[in-house]
Design an enzyme around this catalytic site. Structure first.
Site, short mmCIF file in Angstrom:
data_model
loop_
_atom_site.label_atom_id
_atom_site.label_comp_id
_atom_site.label_asym_id
_atom_site.label_seq_id
_atom_site.Cartn_x
_atom_site.Cartn_y
_atom_site.Cartn_z
N ALA A 195 0.63 -1.25 -0.12
CA ALA A 195 0.11 -0.07 0.08
C ALA A 195 0.49 1.42 -0.15
O ALA A 195 0.39 2.22 0.81
CB ALA A 195 -1.34 0.37 1.23
N ARG A 246 -3.50 8.56 -11.87
CA ARG A 246 -4.47 8.44 -11.51
C ARG A 246 -5.61 9.32 -10.20
O ARG A 246 -6.38 8.93 -11.12
CB ARG A 246 -4.75 7.45 -12.19
CG ARG A 246 -4.34 7.15 -13.47
CD ARG A 246 -4.27 6.34 -14.70
NE ARG A 246 -3.71 5.15 -14.15
CZ ARG A 246 -4.58 3.89 -14.77
NH1 ARG A 246 -5.43 4.09 -15.44
NH2 ARG A 246 -3.94 2.46 -14.06
N LYS A 274 -27.60 7.45 13.04
CA LYS A 274 -26.89 7.61 13.12
C LYS A 274 -26.32 6.57 14.30
O LYS A 274 -27.72 6.57 14.41
CB LYS A 274 -25.72 8.25 12.46
CG LYS A 274 -24.36 8.07 12.69
CD LYS A 274 -23.70 9.26 13.17
CE LYS A 274 -23.65 8.97 14.82
NZ LYS A 274 -22.86 10.59 15.54
N ASN A 326 -43.54 6.66 18.61
CA ASN A 326 -43.98 7.42 17.50
C ASN A 326 -43.15 8.67 17.28
O ASN A 326 -43.32 10.06 18.43
CB ASN A 326 -45.32 7.88 17.45
CG ASN A 326 -45.15 8.46 15.75
OD1 ASN A 326 -45.29 7.28 15.10
ND2 ASN A 326 -45.86 8.91 15.60
C1 UD1 Z 1 1.69 -5.80 -10.31
C2 UD1 Z 1 2.52 -7.40 -11.06
C3 UD1 Z 1 1.87 -7.70 -11.91
C4 UD1 Z 1 0.55 -8.14 -12.49
C5 UD1 Z 1 0.21 -6.47 -11.32
C6 UD1 Z 1 -1.63 -7.11 -10.80
C7 UD1 Z 1 5.01 -6.48 -10.07
C8 UD1 Z 1 6.16 -6.47 -10.79
N1 UD1 Z 1 4.07 -6.62 -11.32
O1 UD1 Z 1 1.40 -4.55 -11.50
O2 UD1 Z 1 2.73 -8.99 -12.50
O3 UD1 Z 1 -0.01 -8.78 -12.76
O4 UD1 Z 1 0.63 -6.05 -10.13
O5 UD1 Z 1 -1.93 -6.27 -9.86
O6 UD1 Z 1 5.17 -7.19 -9.54
N2 UD1 Z 1 3.98 -0.72 -4.53
C9 UD1 Z 1 4.80 -0.89 -3.12
N3 UD1 Z 1 5.91 -0.47 -3.60
C10 UD1 Z 1 6.28 -0.08 -3.98
C11 UD1 Z 1 5.70 -0.64 -5.68
C12 UD1 Z 1 4.56 -1.07 -5.41
O7 UD1 Z 1 3.93 -0.96 -2.21
O8 UD1 Z 1 7.94 0.16 -4.52
C13 UD1 Z 1 2.34 -1.23 -3.86
C14 UD1 Z 1 1.78 0.13 -4.80
O9 UD1 Z 1 0.77 0.39 -3.90
C15 UD1 Z 1 0.48 -1.56 -5.57
C16 UD1 Z 1 0.96 -2.55 -5.55
O10 UD1 Z 1 1.85 -2.89 -4.91
O11 UD1 Z 1 -0.58 -1.38 -4.03
C17 UD1 Z 1 1.37 -3.07 -7.02
O12 UD1 Z 1 1.92 -2.39 -7.96
P1 UD1 Z 1 1.96 -1.54 -9.22
O13 UD1 Z 1 3.00 -1.04 -9.51
O14 UD1 Z 1 0.80 -1.22 -9.49
O15 UD1 Z 1 2.49 -2.60 -10.29
P2 UD1 Z 1 2.07 -3.36 -11.57
O16 UD1 Z 1 2.46 -2.66 -11.87
O17 UD1 Z 1 -0.16 -3.58 -11.30
#
Ligand code: UD1
Ligand code: CA
Length: 436
Positions: free
Chosen positions: A12, A18, A324, A350
């Site tokens: 995370a 985006r 709530k 009521n």
């Molecule tokens: C990654 C996978 C890809 C897979 C896809 C599925 C890798 C290299 N690739 O790609 O094969 O199909 O997920 O959704 O793992 N994050 C960190 N620290 C970092 C980088 C990322 O915590 O240094 C977290 C991001 O916040 C995200 C998750 O890891 O929640 C995935 O990272 P992201 O860069 O989105 O990976 P993808 O390019 O989607």
């Protein structure tokens, strides 16, 4: 029963460019609950995982605060700078010295993942005595995902990221879902061997597959059945789409349980709300958070239940009513234009149209409770200034502002007596020089 203990790593740290937001991506909400909350809940609901490591980076303090105040079994680990998913998981290595169980890795931005799926996945890994299992999925349009690469014997040998893939590899429709189960002491060595000589200059978690295959470890893949579960949120449009998917599932569950929903297209009910059979939900109802609603109630149209409502049977929550953190017992009506917050309503109460519980003290910033006992009623446009108790069968006159407790069976009215001034308007007009 599993052979091993299980811990999780939840990724995370990413910024989520985006989303076009100052808020970290994983704190964006669906039904008022952060995306990360859905993922941690799913992992906790597996019932096998005793500790979660949440990798945080972008706006780490905010994410940490959320995790700390909601999840005792979850520890945040800072990753700065974010050098890739492999680097992210490597951050937990110092916390897993001597750990000989399984580590599952999931992403914090996939709120639709289900505990049952994760449990089956871990059991598959365990039953196969695997060292590394990767969840895969078949996508007609696999764009942007890492591809599952198999050799000529169909053996799973590597994951190649889209940006590094050859045209031939890009044609593969089996993708990496981004969920892994790792037998830690067999695979941890892989993290010392990760390189960032790839198209993105990142340390890829996916490269542990190639390493494990080279070491002759037992590497498995597990195909996900419902692709929606790994729907990753990258934009506000994705948030809206995920809300629809979650909502649809929630409404189907309720209807299967005997709840009547007039218009599913305009009704939103959070997954953590339970409703008993023969309750009728009219159009434009919005229910978030955790709530319990009984049988034979009538809710809406245009009602808003925010969180923490415990509603009995045969209760009426009508149009333009907001509820709530309140308990409402059987056969009570809150039919029109009311706000009921931090309250306890007995049975056969009521609530007159426009009754408001004034629960919030803006000076001390505390919320105070209103108690209305069995059979009591409030006249239209009453304001109940909390803390206040309206006892059994008491009656509040319309338009009253109630600041003190009201005894059982008594009437309370605070409005000024009605006075009439005959011809007052006529006299005014004459003073001004007469009518035209
Ligand atoms: C990654 C996978 C890809 C897979 C896809 C599925 C890798 C290299 N690739 O790609 O094969 O199909 O997920 O959704 O793992 N994050 C960190 N620290 C970092 C980088 C990322 O915590 O240094 C977290 C991001 O916040 C995200 C998750 O890891 O929640 C995935 O990272 P992201 O860069 O989105 O990976 P993808 O390019 O989607
Ligand atoms: Ca990436």
């Amino acid at each position: 029963m599993l052979n091993k203990k299980v811990k999780s790593v939840i990724l995370a740290a990413g910024k989520g460019t985006r989303m076009k937001s100052n808020m970290p991506k994983v704190l964006h909400t669906i039904f008022n609950k952060p995306l990360l909350g859905y993922v941690i809940d799913a992992v906790n609901n597996i019932g096998l995982v005793d500790e979660n490591f949440v990798i945080v980076g972008h706006e780490a303090e905010l994410v940490k605060d959320y995790v700390k105040s909601n999840y005792e079994n979850s520890k945040c680990i800072l990753q700065t700078p974010q050098l890739g998913t492999g680097d992210a998981v490597n951050k937990v290595t110092p916390f897993l010295n001597g750990f000989d169980g399984y580590v599952i890795v999931v992403c914090g931005d996939t709120p639709l993942i289900e505990a049952d799926t994760l449990r089956n996945f871990i059991e598959f890994h365990d039953n196969n005595s695997a060292d590394l299992t990767v969840m895969s999925a078949i996508f007609e349009n696999p764009k942007n995902y890492g591809r599952i690469i198999r050799d000529k014997n169909k053996k799973f040998v590597a994951i190649v990221e889209e940006k590094d893939a050859t045209p031939e590899q890009k044609a593969v429709k089996e993708i990496n879902a981004g969920i892994y189960c790792i037998t830690w002491n067999k695979v941890k060595e892989a993290f010392n061997n990760l390189k960032n000589n790839n198209a993105q200059g990142e340390y890829y978690l996916t490269d542990i597959v190639k390493w494990a295959v080279q070491q002759n470890l037992n590497v498995q893949s597990y195909i996900l059945e419902n692709n929606n579960e790994i729907f990753g949120i990258n934009s506000k449009l994705h948030l809206a789409e995920a809300t629809k998917i979650l909502n649809k599932k929630s409404l189907i569950r309720l209807m299967d349980n005997g709840v009547q929903i007039t218009d599913p297209d305009s009704t939103f009910i959070s997954p953590e709300t339970t409703i008993e059979a023969d309750t009728l939900i009219l159009p434009n109802v919005y229910i978030t958070g955790k709530n319990k609603i009984g049988a034979k109630c009538k809710i809406g149209p245009f009602a808003h239940i925010r969180d923490g409502a415990v509603i009995g049977n045969n209760v009426r929550i009508g149009n333009f009513v907001e509820i709530k953190k309140s308990v409402i017992k059987d056969n009570t009506n809150v039919s029109h234009l009311s706000y009921i917050g931090d309250s306890e309503l007995g049975s056969h109460v009521n609530i007159g149209a426009g009754t408001i519980t004034a629960n919030y003290d803006p000076i001390s910033k505390v919320k105070r409770r209103t108690i209305i006992k069995d059979g009591a009623n409030t006249g239209s446009n009453s304001v109940l200034v909390a803390p206040v108790t309206i006892n059994e069968m008491a009656s509040i006159g319309a338009g009253s502002v109630i600041t003190k407790d009201i005894e059982a069976y008594s009437l309370a009215i605070t409005r000024a007596p009605l006075r009439k001034f005959s011809n007052w308007v006529k006299d005014k007009i004459e003073q001004l020089g007469g009518n035209k």
